[in-house]
Write a protein that holds these residues in place. Structure first.
Motif, PDB file in Angstrom:
ATOM      1  N   ASP A  47       0.801  -1.223   0.000  1.00 17.76           N
ATOM      2  CA  ASP A  47       0.000   0.000   0.000  1.00 17.76           C
ATOM      3  C   ASP A  47       0.836   1.278   0.000  1.00 17.76           C
ATOM      4  O   ASP A  47       0.293   2.373   0.110  1.00 17.76           O
ATOM      5  CB  ASP A  47      -0.933   0.004   1.219  1.00 17.76           C
ATOM      6  CG  ASP A  47      -1.955  -1.118   1.160  1.00 17.76           C
ATOM      7  OD1 ASP A  47      -2.546  -1.313   0.079  1.00 17.76           O
ATOM      8  OD2 ASP A  47      -2.149  -1.807   2.174  1.00 17.76           O
ATOM      9  N   PHE A  48       2.147   1.121  -0.138  1.00 14.37           N
ATOM     10  CA  PHE A  48       3.024   2.286  -0.111  1.00 14.37           C
ATOM     11  C   PHE A  48       3.609   2.535  -1.501  1.00 14.37           C
ATOM     12  O   PHE A  48       4.393   1.734  -2.008  1.00 14.37           O
ATOM     13  CB  PHE A  48       4.140   2.086   0.919  1.00 14.37           C
ATOM     14  CG  PHE A  48       3.633   2.016   2.328  1.00 14.37           C
ATOM     15  CD1 PHE A  48       3.441   3.160   3.073  1.00 14.37           C
ATOM     16  CD2 PHE A  48       3.302   0.787   2.901  1.00 14.37           C
ATOM     17  CE1 PHE A  48       2.953   3.102   4.371  1.00 14.37           C
ATOM     18  CE2 PHE A  48       2.807   0.714   4.185  1.00 14.37           C
ATOM     19  CZ  PHE A  48       2.630   1.871   4.927  1.00 14.37           C
ATOM     20  N   GLU A  49       3.211   3.649  -2.088  1.00 12.42           N
ATOM     21  CA  GLU A  49       3.640   3.960  -3.447  1.00 12.42           C
ATOM     22  C   GLU A  49       5.114   4.349  -3.528  1.00 12.42           C
ATOM     23  O   GLU A  49       5.679   4.364  -4.619  1.00 12.42           O
ATOM     24  CB  GLU A  49       2.780   5.095  -4.013  1.00 12.42           C
ATOM     25  CG  GLU A  49       1.304   4.720  -4.170  1.00 12.42           C
ATOM     26  CD  GLU A  49       0.476   5.866  -4.708  1.00 12.42           C
ATOM     27  OE1 GLU A  49       1.042   6.978  -4.884  1.00 12.42           O
ATOM     28  OE2 GLU A  49      -0.723   5.665  -4.960  1.00 12.42           O
ATOM     29  N   ASN A  50       5.726   4.668  -2.404  1.00 11.17           N
ATOM     30  CA  ASN A  50       7.127   5.083  -2.416  1.00 11.17           C
ATOM     31  C   ASN A  50       8.065   3.983  -1.926  1.00 11.17           C
ATOM     32  O   ASN A  50       9.124   4.248  -1.381  1.00 11.17           O
ATOM     33  CB  ASN A  50       7.333   6.356  -1.590  1.00 11.17           C
ATOM     34  CG  ASN A  50       6.833   6.218  -0.160  1.00 11.17           C
ATOM     35  OD1 ASN A  50       6.118   5.271   0.177  1.00 11.17           O
ATOM     36  ND2 ASN A  50       7.197   7.169   0.685  1.00 11.17           N
ATOM     37  N   PHE A  51       7.659   2.726  -2.142  1.00 14.00           N
ATOM     38  CA  PHE A  51       8.549   1.591  -1.893  1.00 14.00           C
ATOM     39  C   PHE A  51       8.795   0.847  -3.192  1.00 14.00           C
ATOM     40  O   PHE A  51       7.884   0.673  -4.001  1.00 14.00           O
ATOM     41  CB  PHE A  51       7.964   0.617  -0.865  1.00 14.00           C
ATOM     42  CG  PHE A  51       8.771  -0.651  -0.760  1.00 14.00           C
ATOM     43  CD1 PHE A  51      10.034  -0.627  -0.177  1.00 14.00           C
ATOM     44  CD2 PHE A  51       8.308  -1.835  -1.297  1.00 14.00           C
ATOM     45  CE1 PHE A  51      10.803  -1.778  -0.123  1.00 14.00           C
ATOM     46  CE2 PHE A  51       9.065  -2.992  -1.239  1.00 14.00           C
ATOM     47  CZ  PHE A  51      10.317  -2.964  -0.656  1.00 14.00           C
ATOM     48  N   GLY A  52      10.032   0.400  -3.408  1.00 15.18           N
ATOM     49  CA  GLY A  52      10.353  -0.325  -4.630  1.00 15.18           C
ATOM     50  C   GLY A  52      11.502  -1.295  -4.455  1.00 15.18           C
ATOM     51  O   GLY A  52      12.088  -1.422  -3.368  1.00 15.18           O
TER      52      GLY A  52
END
Length: 248
Positions: free
Chosen positions: A120-125
């Motif tokens: 749910d975290f768009e700033n994790f990759g």
């Protein structure tokens, strides 16, 4: 106190009793099944103080903080990806190859588990670099991603010029990779992950002696705890530290 007042108190007591009988077991069931933790942990995380520096250290060489070197490779969708695409994101680095018969399947199964934790975290990759680019074309990487359940849009499996990839691994991250025809798969490489903060710096926790661990062991799973050689899992530590960096 008159009878009317007594009846009022009795009525209130009955309401409380009925509420307890009906709703408290349901709440306890939700807690025991992990529903509250799963559904509300994101809101708890959102309430944490943002912009606060964590206790994770910067990895340094001669007093200079080590940053991700510039890179430019092609991902599983045929798109050109550079280090600039990861700025503003917390991400994990790995070096692997799709035909690896030993540690890579374990590494990527663990990374998929990490991916799902932070879905749910768009700033994790994640940044995965193949060390067998002749075989690992974008099409091959795409099939590999589908096989392992890689769904995070910020998880790029990258291929490109072999010399550039090997230089990035051995000189940029000091994560050892090499060709070796005498071992299974034809390559030898580290099973470690590197953790990168939103500004592109390499970060890690410190050990019991106050030294940075630098890398996180990526082969042993959380459920295994310890492998046959006595190596302890570090996936749980990696997830804890990802959360810290996301909150910075």
């Amino acid at each position: 106190m008159n009878k009317k007042t007594n009846y009022s108190y009795i009525g209130i007591a009955l309401v409380i009793l009925v509420f307890g009988i009906i709703f408290i077991p349901k709440i306890m069931d939700r807690i025991s099944e992990g529903d509250i933790i799963r559904k509300e942990s994101r809101s708890d995380f959102a309430k944490e103080e943002k912009g606060k520096k964590s206790n994770l250290v910067f990895i340094e060489n001669d007093g200079v903080k080590r940053k991700v070197p510039d890179f430019s490779f092609t991902n599983q969708d045929g798109k050109l990806i550079t280090n600039a695409d990861y700025l503003g994101k917390v991400y994990v680095i790995e070096f692997f190859f799709t035909t690896c018969p030993t540690i890579c399947p374990r590494m990527n199964a663990n990374l998929v588990q990490v991916q799902n934790t932070f879905k749910d975290f768009e700033n994790f990759g994640v940044a995965s670099f193949t060390i067998s680019p002749e075989i690992d074309t974008p099409e091959v990487l795409k099939a590999y991603a589908e096989k392992y359940g890689i769904t995070n849009p910020n998880w790029h499996l990258m291929t490109g010029e072999k010399e550039a990839i090997y230089k990035l691994a051995n000189e940029g991250f000091y994560i050892y990779v090499a060709e070796n025809d005498t071992i299974d798969g034809g390559f030898e490489h580290s099973g470690n992950f590197a953790l990168i903060d939103k500004n592109g710096f390499i970060r890690s926790r410190i050990d019991e002696y106050g030294n940075p661990i630098i890398y996180y062991k990526g082969i042993v799973s959380e459920t295994e705890k310890v492998d046959d050689d006595g190596v302890k899992e570090e996936i749980s530590a990696l997830k804890e530290d990802i959360k810290l960096l996301l909150n910075e």
